[in-house]
Design a protein around this motif. Structure first.
Motif, PDB file in Angstrom:
ATOM      1  N   ALA A  28       0.824  -1.118  -0.051  1.00  0.00           N
ATOM      2  CA  ALA A  28       0.088  -0.036  -0.061  1.00  0.00           C
ATOM      3  C   ALA A  28       0.823   1.307   0.074  1.00  0.00           C
ATOM      4  O   ALA A  28       2.153   1.141   0.221  1.00  0.00           O
ATOM      5  CB  ALA A  28      -0.990  -0.042   1.362  1.00  0.00           C
ATOM      6  N   SER A  29       0.182   2.201  -0.498  1.00  0.00           N
ATOM      7  CA  SER A  29       0.890   3.503  -0.407  1.00  0.00           C
ATOM      8  C   SER A  29       1.301   4.279   0.796  1.00  0.00           C
ATOM      9  O   SER A  29       0.654   4.165   1.669  1.00  0.00           O
ATOM     10  CB  SER A  29       0.079   4.654  -1.163  1.00  0.00           C
ATOM     11  OG  SER A  29       0.514   5.778  -1.273  1.00  0.00           O
ATOM     12  N   MET A  30       2.952   4.455   0.680  1.00  0.00           N
ATOM     13  CA  MET A  30       3.248   5.135   1.788  1.00  0.00           C
ATOM     14  C   MET A  30       4.277   6.622   1.372  1.00  0.00           C
ATOM     15  O   MET A  30       5.162   6.206   0.591  1.00  0.00           O
ATOM     16  CB  MET A  30       4.344   4.416   2.685  1.00  0.00           C
ATOM     17  CG  MET A  30       3.435   3.368   3.666  1.00  0.00           C
ATOM     18  SD  MET A  30       4.618   2.569   4.710  1.00  0.00           S
ATOM     19  CE  MET A  30       5.131   1.348   3.523  1.00  0.00           C
ATOM     20  N   GLU A  31       3.808   7.721   1.592  1.00  0.00           N
ATOM     21  CA  GLU A  31       4.270   8.892   1.390  1.00  0.00           C
ATOM     22  C   GLU A  31       5.915   8.866   1.540  1.00  0.00           C
ATOM     23  O   GLU A  31       6.175   8.788   2.659  1.00  0.00           O
ATOM     24  CB  GLU A  31       3.649  10.040   2.062  1.00  0.00           C
ATOM     25  CG  GLU A  31       4.367  11.312   1.677  1.00  0.00           C
ATOM     26  CD  GLU A  31       3.691  12.408   2.726  1.00  0.00           C
ATOM     27  OE1 GLU A  31       3.152  12.182   3.783  1.00  0.00           O
ATOM     28  OE2 GLU A  31       3.576  13.703   2.227  1.00  0.00           O
ATOM     29  N   GLU A  32       6.507   8.939   0.658  1.00  0.00           N
ATOM     30  CA  GLU A  32       8.077   8.895   0.894  1.00  0.00           C
ATOM     31  C   GLU A  32       8.724  10.419   1.029  1.00  0.00           C
ATOM     32  O   GLU A  32       9.568  10.539   1.760  1.00  0.00           O
ATOM     33  CB  GLU A  32       8.675   8.351  -0.298  1.00  0.00           C
ATOM     34  CG  GLU A  32       8.369   6.921  -0.553  1.00  0.00           C
ATOM     35  CD  GLU A  32       7.323   6.897  -1.898  1.00  0.00           C
ATOM     36  OE1 GLU A  32       7.084   8.062  -2.484  1.00  0.00           O
ATOM     37  OE2 GLU A  32       6.710   5.968  -2.268  1.00  0.00           O
ATOM     38  N   VAL A 105       1.533   4.660  -9.821  1.00  0.00           N
ATOM     39  CA  VAL A 105       1.732   5.754  -9.047  1.00  0.00           C
ATOM     40  C   VAL A 105       0.596   6.060  -8.416  1.00  0.00           C
ATOM     41  O   VAL A 105      -0.610   6.423  -8.978  1.00  0.00           O
ATOM     42  CB  VAL A 105       2.132   6.821  -9.864  1.00  0.00           C
ATOM     43  CG1 VAL A 105       2.351   8.202  -9.314  1.00  0.00           C
ATOM     44  CG2 VAL A 105       3.622   6.414 -10.743  1.00  0.00           C
ATOM     45  N   GLN A 106       0.606   6.472  -7.108  1.00  0.00           N
ATOM     46  CA  GLN A 106      -0.799   7.027  -6.608  1.00  0.00           C
ATOM     47  C   GLN A 106      -0.566   8.527  -6.761  1.00  0.00           C
ATOM     48  O   GLN A 106       0.378   9.158  -6.314  1.00  0.00           O
ATOM     49  CB  GLN A 106      -0.654   6.615  -4.781  1.00  0.00           C
ATOM     50  CG  GLN A 106      -2.056   7.177  -4.678  1.00  0.00           C
ATOM     51  CD  GLN A 106      -2.093   7.012  -2.850  1.00  0.00           C
ATOM     52  OE1 GLN A 106      -1.409   7.803  -2.158  1.00  0.00           O
ATOM     53  NE2 GLN A 106      -2.838   6.205  -2.338  1.00  0.00           N
ATOM     54  N   LEU A 107      -1.993   9.038  -7.174  1.00  0.00           N
ATOM     55  CA  LEU A 107      -1.860  10.562  -7.584  1.00  0.00           C
ATOM     56  C   LEU A 107      -2.811  10.950  -6.381  1.00  0.00           C
ATOM     57  O   LEU A 107      -3.971  10.659  -6.044  1.00  0.00           O
ATOM     58  CB  LEU A 107      -2.587  10.608  -8.931  1.00  0.00           C
ATOM     59  CG  LEU A 107      -1.659  10.123 -10.086  1.00  0.00           C
ATOM     60  CD1 LEU A 107      -2.304  10.274 -11.391  1.00  0.00           C
ATOM     61  CD2 LEU A 107      -0.357  10.813 -10.049  1.00  0.00           C
ATOM     62  N   GLY A 313      -4.927  -1.905   5.733  1.00  0.00           N
ATOM     63  CA  GLY A 313      -4.904  -1.557   7.372  1.00  0.00           C
ATOM     64  C   GLY A 313      -4.972  -2.631   8.186  1.00  0.00           C
ATOM     65  O   GLY A 313      -6.035  -3.383   8.498  1.00  0.00           O
ATOM     66  N   GLY A 314      -3.727  -2.940   8.858  1.00  0.00           N
ATOM     67  CA  GLY A 314      -3.887  -3.883   9.874  1.00  0.00           C
ATOM     68  C   GLY A 314      -3.534  -5.141   9.618  1.00  0.00           C
ATOM     69  O   GLY A 314      -3.469  -6.007  10.634  1.00  0.00           O
ATOM     70  N   MET A 315      -3.320  -5.550   8.233  1.00  0.00           N
ATOM     71  CA  MET A 315      -2.860  -6.869   8.096  1.00  0.00           C
ATOM     72  C   MET A 315      -1.606  -7.381   8.427  1.00  0.00           C
ATOM     73  O   MET A 315      -0.740  -6.718   7.964  1.00  0.00           O
ATOM     74  CB  MET A 315      -3.364  -7.080   6.506  1.00  0.00           C
ATOM     75  CG  MET A 315      -4.342  -6.552   5.988  1.00  0.00           C
ATOM     76  SD  MET A 315      -5.950  -7.274   6.565  1.00  0.00           S
ATOM     77  CE  MET A 315      -5.626  -9.137   6.182  1.00  0.00           C
ATOM     78  N   ALA A 335       1.089  -2.187   4.592  1.00  0.00           N
ATOM     79  CA  ALA A 335       2.090  -0.585   4.423  1.00  0.00           C
ATOM     80  C   ALA A 335       3.048  -0.937   5.244  1.00  0.00           C
ATOM     81  O   ALA A 335       4.057  -1.318   5.001  1.00  0.00           O
ATOM     82  CB  ALA A 335       1.176   0.437   4.496  1.00  0.00           C
ATOM     83  N   ARG A 336       2.661  -0.665   6.720  1.00  0.00           N
ATOM     84  CA  ARG A 336       3.887  -0.370   7.607  1.00  0.00           C
ATOM     85  C   ARG A 336       4.751  -1.476   7.687  1.00  0.00           C
ATOM     86  O   ARG A 336       5.970  -1.643   7.874  1.00  0.00           O
ATOM     87  CB  ARG A 336       3.331   0.033   8.915  1.00  0.00           C
ATOM     88  CG  ARG A 336       2.797   1.542   8.976  1.00  0.00           C
ATOM     89  CD  ARG A 336       2.015   1.768  10.121  1.00  0.00           C
ATOM     90  NE  ARG A 336       0.655   1.227  10.076  1.00  0.00           N
ATOM     91  CZ  ARG A 336      -0.134   1.246  10.976  1.00  0.00           C
ATOM     92  NH1 ARG A 336      -0.168   1.850  11.951  1.00  0.00           N
ATOM     93  NH2 ARG A 336      -1.383   0.492  10.827  1.00  0.00           N
ATOM     94  N   PRO A 337       4.248  -2.683   7.774  1.00  0.00           N
ATOM     95  CA  PRO A 337       5.165  -4.048   7.676  1.00  0.00           C
ATOM     96  C   PRO A 337       6.334  -3.958   6.883  1.00  0.00           C
ATOM     97  O   PRO A 337       7.560  -4.432   7.029  1.00  0.00           O
ATOM     98  CB  PRO A 337       4.121  -5.109   7.612  1.00  0.00           C
ATOM     99  CG  PRO A 337       2.878  -4.752   8.153  1.00  0.00           C
ATOM    100  CD  PRO A 337       2.764  -3.282   7.744  1.00  0.00           C
TER     101      PRO A 337
END
Ligand SMILES: Cc1cc2nc3c(=O)[nH]c(=O)nc-3n(C[C@H](O)[C@H](O)[C@H](O)COP(=O)(O)O)c2cc1C
Length: 439
Positions: A28-32, A105-107, A313-315, A335-337
């Motif tokens: 998932a998208s994470m703003e870099e 690309v996420q816009l 979210g949360g997986m 995302a976060r993992p």
């Protein structure tokens, strides 16, 4: 529960636009915020995505890339418009294309969630009060009709440019309280013209963006939309609105509908409760297992639409991911993992691990979302420099560094990055704050 083959996460997925995802796990998208002083992609993004491209996920969604230069969430967010260095985007696309993964690309356009140190008078559907978060955000200015139409052009332009650079698709960000999500929500969209009021009117901008992106890129280019299942705020976008928009997007023939929830004021996307979440939603969130924050809400639309659903979210565990698949979810967003273990998807697919234990960021509840945003963003920056993630990083020092860096970069980001690039529409922008102070 339906019986599923044991390889439910490894199955490929054929997309409506003709492409194919190698498996059911997506980053998932994470703003870099790893743009340079002109908000073009740096080589740190190449390094980061080369690593993720080998990490097993079938789909990589980039961190948000801004379609309208003054409306960034962080000073060094990457921008894709007529002034962008397309060579840098092509280099990024080719780094991200290594491996069997594809990258979209996420816009995004941040609207009223643009901090005042990036833009002193951000545009939004309506002049509603500023986002409540210390004094970070200014009261937004209501968009004119021409400005709303310019947003459609900006998304279409950026999508075509992303395609030209070699990316396999784009995802339109219509979740988390950014501009398109502001239009969807009756709490932030008080307009009485064709862009506000009924859910048909509130979703008009998103649908027009989707159509314009399709027209600009043709039928054989990946197209996803990320949307909230609910805002978790009184008077906000709710589950009924979500069902309506999901059906509309399904009819538009998009490839993937990613389901999330919340916004800056109610950061449910990160597993934190918003202060204003209606009691019934907060109780539901509390009693729900920590995995799959939005599974119940996503399941509610499963019977209404055929579009592949991605749940983010949360997986954290293979069992949780397989359960989501069994309940009708097509793609699992993580995302976060992947900021602490960039090989997590590959290890799940190879059955080398059953899940990931996430670090506990020990800060007061009110700072939870800032701690998450800071700590994980700094892990991405480390990987961009070729380093491994640092699980022992202190949450407090991450928050200080993150906020300090943003303020410093707001001063050192070139003026070119602060001015909108006009593509012919009549655009009315207040001068950005740093330009005012510089004169
Ligand atoms: C540092 C950070 C940056 C994020 N940036 C974005 C973003 O640019 N676009 C987006 O749609 N979501 C963004 N998110 C939200 C994630 O995509 C995801 O919805 C959320 O982290 C929940 O998934 P997880 O529990 O797997 O982390 C971000 C999350 C984090 C932690």
């Amino acid at each position: 529960m339906t019986e599923l083959a044991p390889d439910v996460l490894a199955q490929p997925l054929s997309l409506r636009s003709g492409g194919r995802l190698a498996n059911r796990l997506a980053k998932a998208s994470m703003e870099e915020a790893l743009g340079d002083a002109s908000c073009d992609p740096t080589t740190e993004l190449d390094t980061l995505y080369r690593r993720w491209a080998q990490g097993g996920a079938g789909l990589l969604l980039t961190g948000h890339v801004i379609v309208d230069r003054p409306h960034r969430a962080r000073p060094r967010d990457v921008v894709l418009d007529g002034a962008s260095d397309l060579g840098a985007f092509a280099r990024w696309a080719s780094s991200a294309a290594s491996g069997s993964t594809q990258t979209w690309v996420q816009l995004n356009h941040c609207g009223r969630q643009t901090p005042r140190f990036v833009h002193a008078a951000p545009l939004a559907p309506s002049a509603v009060p500023a986002v409540k978060m210390l004094a970070t955000f200014a009261k937004p200015v209501a968009m004119s009709e021409a400005e709303v139409e310019a947003v459609v052009d900006a998304f279409a332009f950026a999508a075509r440019a992303a395609q030209g650079a070699g990316f396999a698709g784009v995802e339109i960000h219509a979740a988390h309280g950014y501009l398109l999500s502001q239009f969807l929500s009756p709490r932030t969209n008080l307009r009485t013209d064709r862009w506000g009021g009924s859910i048909e009117n509130r979703s008009r901008l998103l649908i027009e963006v989707v159509r314009a992106v399709r027209a600009a890129t043709g039928d054989h280019f990946g197209l996803g939309v990320k949307i909230n299942a609910a805002d978790f705020q009184r008077g906000g976008f709710d589950a009924d609105d979500f069902a309506h928009v999901a059906v509309q997007l399904d009819r538009e023939g998009i490839d993937v509908l990613e389901v999330s929830g919340g916004n800056y004021e109610a950061p449910v996307l990160l597993g934190h409760d918003g202060d204003e979440a209606p009691a019934k939603d907060r109780a539901t969130e509390r009693t729900r297992s920590r995995e799959a924050y939005f599974l119940e809400l996503a399941r509610a639309v499963r019977g209404l639409v055929e579009v592949p659903l991605m749940l983010t979210g949360g997986m954290r565990s293979r069992a949780g991911m397989e359960q989501a698949r069994a309940e009708g979810i097509d793609v699992v967003g993580i995302a976060r993992p992947l900021a602490v273990d960039p090989t997590f998807a590959a290890r799940i697919l190879a059955r080398e691990t059953d899940g990931i234990a996430m670090p506990r960021l020990d800060v007061p509840r009110r700072l939870g979302a800032l701690a998450d945003a800071s700590w994980y963003a700094l892990q991405l920056a480390r990987m961009g420099r070729g380093l491994d993630p640092d699980r022992d990083m202190s949450a407090w020092s991450a928050m200080l560094r993150y906020v300090g860096q943003d303020l410093l970069q707001a001063m050192t980001t070139s003026k070119r990055s602060l001015a909108p690039v006009s593509r012919g529409g009549s655009q009315r922008y207040a001068p950005p704050v740093t330009e005012i102070s510089a004169t």
